[in-house]
Structure formats: C-alpha cells, structure tokens
Design a protein around this motif. Structure first.
Motif, PDB file in Angstrom:
ATOM      1  N   CYS A  43       0.871  -1.291  -0.106  1.00  0.00           N
ATOM      2  CA  CYS A  43      -0.003   0.001  -0.015  1.00  0.00           C
ATOM      3  C   CYS A  43       0.821   1.200  -0.038  1.00  0.00           C
ATOM      4  CB  CYS A  43      -0.813   0.101   1.379  1.00  0.00           C
ATOM      5  SG  CYS A  43      -1.826   1.497   1.499  1.00  0.00           S
ATOM      6  N   GLN A  44       0.483   2.098  -0.812  1.00  0.00           N
ATOM      7  CA  GLN A  44       1.577   3.414  -1.062  1.00  0.00           C
ATOM      8  C   GLN A  44       0.987   4.495  -0.017  1.00  0.00           C
ATOM      9  OE1 GLN A  44       4.451   3.139  -3.140  1.00  0.00           O
ATOM     10  NE2 GLN A  44       3.601   1.293  -3.111  1.00  0.00           N
ATOM     11  N   ARG A  45       0.141   4.239   0.767  1.00  0.00           N
ATOM     12  CA  ARG A  45      -0.454   5.225   1.804  1.00  0.00           C
ATOM     13  C   ARG A  45       0.321   4.625   2.915  1.00  0.00           C
ATOM     14  NH1 ARG A  45      -6.039   4.600   1.513  1.00  0.00           N
ATOM     15  NH2 ARG A  45      -6.152   6.206  -0.427  1.00  0.00           N
ATOM     16  N   CYS A  46       0.145   3.455   3.731  1.00  0.00           N
ATOM     17  CA  CYS A  46       0.709   3.002   4.833  1.00  0.00           C
ATOM     18  C   CYS A  46       1.881   2.086   4.731  1.00  0.00           C
ATOM     19  CB  CYS A  46      -0.393   2.420   5.814  1.00  0.00           C
ATOM     20  SG  CYS A  46      -0.815   0.797   4.884  1.00  0.00           S
ATOM     21  N   GLU A  48       2.183  -0.945   4.084  1.00  0.00           N
ATOM     22  CA  GLU A  48       1.851  -2.320   4.502  1.00  0.00           C
ATOM     23  C   GLU A  48       1.331  -2.978   3.303  1.00  0.00           C
ATOM     24  OE1 GLU A  48       2.288  -3.498   7.432  1.00  0.00           O
ATOM     25  OE2 GLU A  48       3.227  -1.579   8.157  1.00  0.00           O
ATOM     26  N   PRO A  49       1.275  -4.357   3.536  1.00  0.00           N
ATOM     27  CA  PRO A  49       0.855  -5.339   2.552  1.00  0.00           C
ATOM     28  C   PRO A  49      -0.734  -5.138   2.226  1.00  0.00           C
ATOM     29  CG  PRO A  49       2.013  -6.720   3.719  1.00  0.00           C
ATOM     30  CD  PRO A  49       1.939  -5.289   4.490  1.00  0.00           C
ATOM     31  N   VAL A  50      -1.052  -5.214   1.064  1.00  0.00           N
ATOM     32  CA  VAL A  50      -2.673  -4.950   0.908  1.00  0.00           C
ATOM     33  C   VAL A  50      -2.913  -6.168  -0.443  1.00  0.00           C
ATOM     34  CG1 VAL A  50      -2.209  -3.117  -1.056  1.00  0.00           C
ATOM     35  CG2 VAL A  50      -4.512  -3.518   0.191  1.00  0.00           C
ATOM     36  N   GLU A  51      -3.951  -6.861  -0.104  1.00  0.00           N
ATOM     37  CA  GLU A  51      -4.157  -7.818  -1.083  1.00  0.00           C
ATOM     38  C   GLU A  51      -5.375  -7.206  -2.153  1.00  0.00           C
ATOM     39  OE1 GLU A  51      -6.368 -11.821  -0.701  1.00  0.00           O
ATOM     40  OE2 GLU A  51      -4.378 -11.999   0.259  1.00  0.00           O
ATOM     41  N   ILE A  52      -5.043  -7.189  -3.410  1.00  0.00           N
ATOM     42  CA  ILE A  52      -5.749  -6.688  -4.469  1.00  0.00           C
ATOM     43  C   ILE A  52      -6.300  -7.772  -5.536  1.00  0.00           C
ATOM     44  CG2 ILE A  52      -5.864  -4.884  -6.393  1.00  0.00           C
ATOM     45  CD1 ILE A  52      -4.084  -3.289  -4.550  1.00  0.00           C
ATOM     46  N   PRO A  53      -7.461  -7.772  -5.607  1.00  0.00           N
ATOM     47  CA  PRO A  53      -8.081  -8.755  -6.812  1.00  0.00           C
ATOM     48  C   PRO A  53      -7.699  -8.311  -8.218  1.00  0.00           C
ATOM     49  CG  PRO A  53      -9.785  -7.653  -5.806  1.00  0.00           C
ATOM     50  CD  PRO A  53      -8.585  -7.238  -5.095  1.00  0.00           C
ATOM     51  N   PRO A 107      -8.592   0.325   0.745  1.00  0.00           N
ATOM     52  CA  PRO A 107      -9.632   1.381   0.463  1.00  0.00           C
ATOM     53  C   PRO A 107      -9.384   2.740   1.638  1.00  0.00           C
ATOM     54  CG  PRO A 107     -10.184  -0.733   0.760  1.00  0.00           C
ATOM     55  CD  PRO A 107      -8.927  -0.832   1.031  1.00  0.00           C
ATOM     56  N   THR A 108      -9.714   3.757   1.306  1.00  0.00           N
ATOM     57  CA  THR A 108      -9.985   4.907   2.219  1.00  0.00           C
ATOM     58  C   THR A 108     -10.349   4.706   3.492  1.00  0.00           C
ATOM     59  OG1 THR A 108     -10.110   6.499  -0.002  1.00  0.00           O
ATOM     60  CG2 THR A 108     -10.465   7.474   1.964  1.00  0.00           C
ATOM     61  N   GLY A 109      -9.540   5.250   4.356  1.00  0.00           N
ATOM     62  CA  GLY A 109     -10.045   5.141   5.943  1.00  0.00           C
ATOM     63  C   GLY A 109      -9.916   3.710   6.355  1.00  0.00           C
TER      64      GLY A 109
END
Length: 145
Positions: A43-46, A48-53, A107-109
C-alpha cells in the motif's frame, strides 16, 4: 511468472485462467480469456501489504504479419504468429501485469499513515491555525477597490 512475482510483496497464489479459442464471424482466429488472482502489493499510503484482486479479460486476434494486424477489428489485441509456438504463460502474465494498479492502496479510511506523516485531512496544529494569513492584506486591497 517471474516478472509478475518481482512486482508483488508476496508470490502470487493460484491463478484462475479461462481460455476459449475459435474463429469469429469474419473467420479470424481468436482467443478470449479471463484471468483472476489475488495479488499482495505494498500500500502506497501506509506501506503495509494489501491484497488486491486482479481480474483481467482479453480478446486476442491471431495474425501472420503487421499488415494483417492493422486490419484486425478494434476489439482484438493482435498477436503475430510466426513459426514459433505461442507462449500462453507469457501472454497471461502480460495481461496480469497490465491489470496491476499504478498506485496500490487500501480502501480510504482503512489504513494508517506511516509514523511522522501529516496528511492534509488530519487537521493543522493549533499554533499554525492561529497564525495570521499573509495574504489577508491582498483581500483587504481587493475590497477597497
């Protein structure tokens, strides 16, 4: 799929692939495909890893040369076949690479900013809010004219 895995935070799991080969109404040899995998990116915001389909569809038209590729209907991506066999794994990997988001984010937030990062929506400290605006003089001049 080494090129895809090089861009991911963790190696991709099983990739679901559906391919359909045939000829269309104009007798053009074609392939329709649907590819799906859950990719773990950063994630370019935090950070941390993010799973994206990743869901990708493609329609490929097989042609013999550049001239035939130019006459191919717009819905097809041209694939020029020469004497070599078609590398389907590379074709699928190319489609998944194109499906990667330019800036992966939660996702935002739902994620926190890295420590020390002050976002625009976090509000300003009280001391900055109490400082006079240096452009207020211009606003006064505008009202006076």
């Amino acid at each position: 799929m080494s090129r895809l895995n090089a861009l991911l935070a963790a190696p991709a799991g099983d990739i679901q692939v559906e391919l359909e080969f045939g000829r269309d109404e104009q007798r053009i040899p074609m392939m329709g495909g649907h590819y799906q995998v859950d990719a773990t990116l950063i994630c370019q915001r935090c950070l941390e890893p993010v799973e994206i389909p990743l869901n990708s569809r493609c329609e490929v038209g097989f042609v013999e040369n550049d001239e035939a590729a130019r006459t191919l209907p717009r819905q097809y991506e041209p694939v020029i076949l020469d004497d070599e066999s078609l590398d389907l794994i590379s074709l699928i990997e190319d489609e998944l690479l194109l499906a990667l988001p330019a800036v992966p984010m939660h996702p935002t937030g739902t994620c926190q900013h890295p420590p020390g990062f002050q976002s625009d929506d976090a509000g300003q400290p009280e001391e900055e809010a109490s400082k006079p605006n240096p452009f207020s003089v211009l606003a006064k001049l505008k009202r006076d004219t």
